[in-house]
Enzyme design. Structure first.
Site, PDB file in Angstrom:
ATOM      1  N   CYS A  97      38.990  48.290  39.687  1.00 25.76           N
ATOM      2  CA  CYS A  97      39.970  47.144  39.204  1.00 25.76           C
ATOM      3  C   CYS A  97      39.293  46.363  38.547  1.00 25.76           C
ATOM      4  CB  CYS A  97      40.807  47.328  39.716  1.00 25.76           C
ATOM      5  SG  CYS A  97      42.095  45.756  39.564  1.00 25.76           S
ATOM      6  N   ASP A 113      40.282  43.615  39.003  1.00 29.05           N
ATOM      7  CA  ASP A 113      39.909  42.517  38.881  1.00 29.05           C
ATOM      8  C   ASP A 113      38.824  41.059  39.715  1.00 29.05           C
ATOM      9  OD1 ASP A 113      42.012  41.290  41.717  1.00 29.05           O
ATOM     10  OD2 ASP A 113      40.142  40.603  41.975  1.00 29.05           O
ATOM     11  N   ARG A 125      37.892  39.226  41.565  1.00 24.41           N
ATOM     12  CA  ARG A 125      37.507  38.512  42.391  1.00 24.41           C
ATOM     13  C   ARG A 125      36.440  39.140  43.898  1.00 24.41           C
ATOM     14  NH1 ARG A 125      43.190  38.289  45.127  1.00 24.41           N
ATOM     15  NH2 ARG A 125      43.839  39.912  43.628  1.00 24.41           N
ATOM     16  N   HIS A 144      42.074  47.905  45.460  1.00 23.63           N
ATOM     17  CA  HIS A 144      42.449  46.818  46.215  1.00 23.63           C
ATOM     18  C   HIS A 144      43.354  46.519  46.146  1.00 23.63           C
ATOM     19  CE1 HIS A 144      42.855  43.528  43.222  1.00 23.63           C
ATOM     20  NE2 HIS A 144      42.421  44.505  42.557  1.00 23.63           N
ATOM     21  N   CYS A 179      46.583  44.869  44.849  1.00 23.61           N
ATOM     22  CA  CYS A 179      45.955  44.447  43.267  1.00 23.61           C
ATOM     23  C   CYS A 179      47.661  43.828  42.605  1.00 23.61           C
ATOM     24  CB  CYS A 179      46.074  45.589  43.199  1.00 23.61           C
ATOM     25  SG  CYS A 179      45.594  46.165  41.340  1.00 23.61           S
TER      26      CYS A 179
HETATM   27 ZN   LIG Z   1      43.562  45.223  40.647  1.00 19.93          ZN
END
Ligand SMILES: [Zn+2]
Length: 210
Positions: free
Chosen positions: A42, A44, A46, A98, A101
């Protein structure tokens, strides 16, 4: 706030640090790459794949998008897979999702005609296919379970793809797994999916297909 000049300054420090600890690194890697993993994750922000698995630079060939989708009609996904399998001959393909999400959450909430909505329709269809079971779960549990089912679906999309199937037929070693991590602790967990041949995938698919 991060500025471009701060990023450039960080970059110069990083580059000289690498050269100090491994003077040959950039010379050695300038002409080719030999990654051992294709990572489909993803977007994302983080946690990045390199941090999650603590592998040295050059080990992971990365493709990321919202919701870690392997879209069989997306030229970008297909080009990455083809290059990783046919040229780089990566022995491992990881689909990594994850929990919590945002893409998965949006797919459960609404639809629309904006690009992100259309992209997430691919997860929305998965949700609809599993709605009977998913709707028995409460908020966060349903959200997290859909994130797991989405990873599983993307693993199957890859196994179903001609690029992988042809490579398996040629006898090329490719191990495909589905992983997920929790943004609360960054710990990865395998989702019980692991395929290293067309037969291993077919057997599993036959047993679990609705
Ligand atoms: Zn995600």
């Amino acid at each position: 706030m991060i500025t471009i000049s701060k990023m450039l300054e960080n970059n110069r420090k990083w580059s000289s640090q690498i050269t100090k600890t491994d003077p040959e690194y950039f010379l050695r890697t300038a002409d080719n790459q030999t990654p051992e993993v294709l990572w489909i994750g993803c977007s994302d922000s983080r946690v990045g794949p390199d941090q999650l698995v603590s592998l040295p630079m050059g080990s992971v060939f990365v493709h990321r998008n919202i919701g870690n989708i392997f879209a069989t009609n997306d030229l970008n996904c297909l080009a990455v897979l083809e290059y990783a399998v046919d040229e780089l001959k990566v022995p491992n393909i990881v689909v990594c999702g994850h929990y919590r999400c945002g893409g998965v959450h949006a797919a459960m909430q609404h639809s629309g005609i904006q690009p992100v909505d259309l992209w997430l329709d691919q997860i929305r269809f998965i949700y609809q296919n599993h709605a009977t079971k998913l709707d028995q779960l409460d908020g966060d549990e349903r959200w997290n379970r859909l994130a797991e089912i989405n990873v599983e679906a993307q693993v199957h999309n890859i196994c179903r793809n001609t690029i992988v199937r042809e490579a398996w037929k040629r006898g090329q070693d490719i191990n495909i797994v589905g992983l997920i991590y929790d943004v609360h602790d960054g710990v990865l967990k395998q989702l019980g999916l692991e395929f290293n041949s067309i037969d291993s995938w077919r057997d599993y698919y036959k047993k679990t297909a609705p």
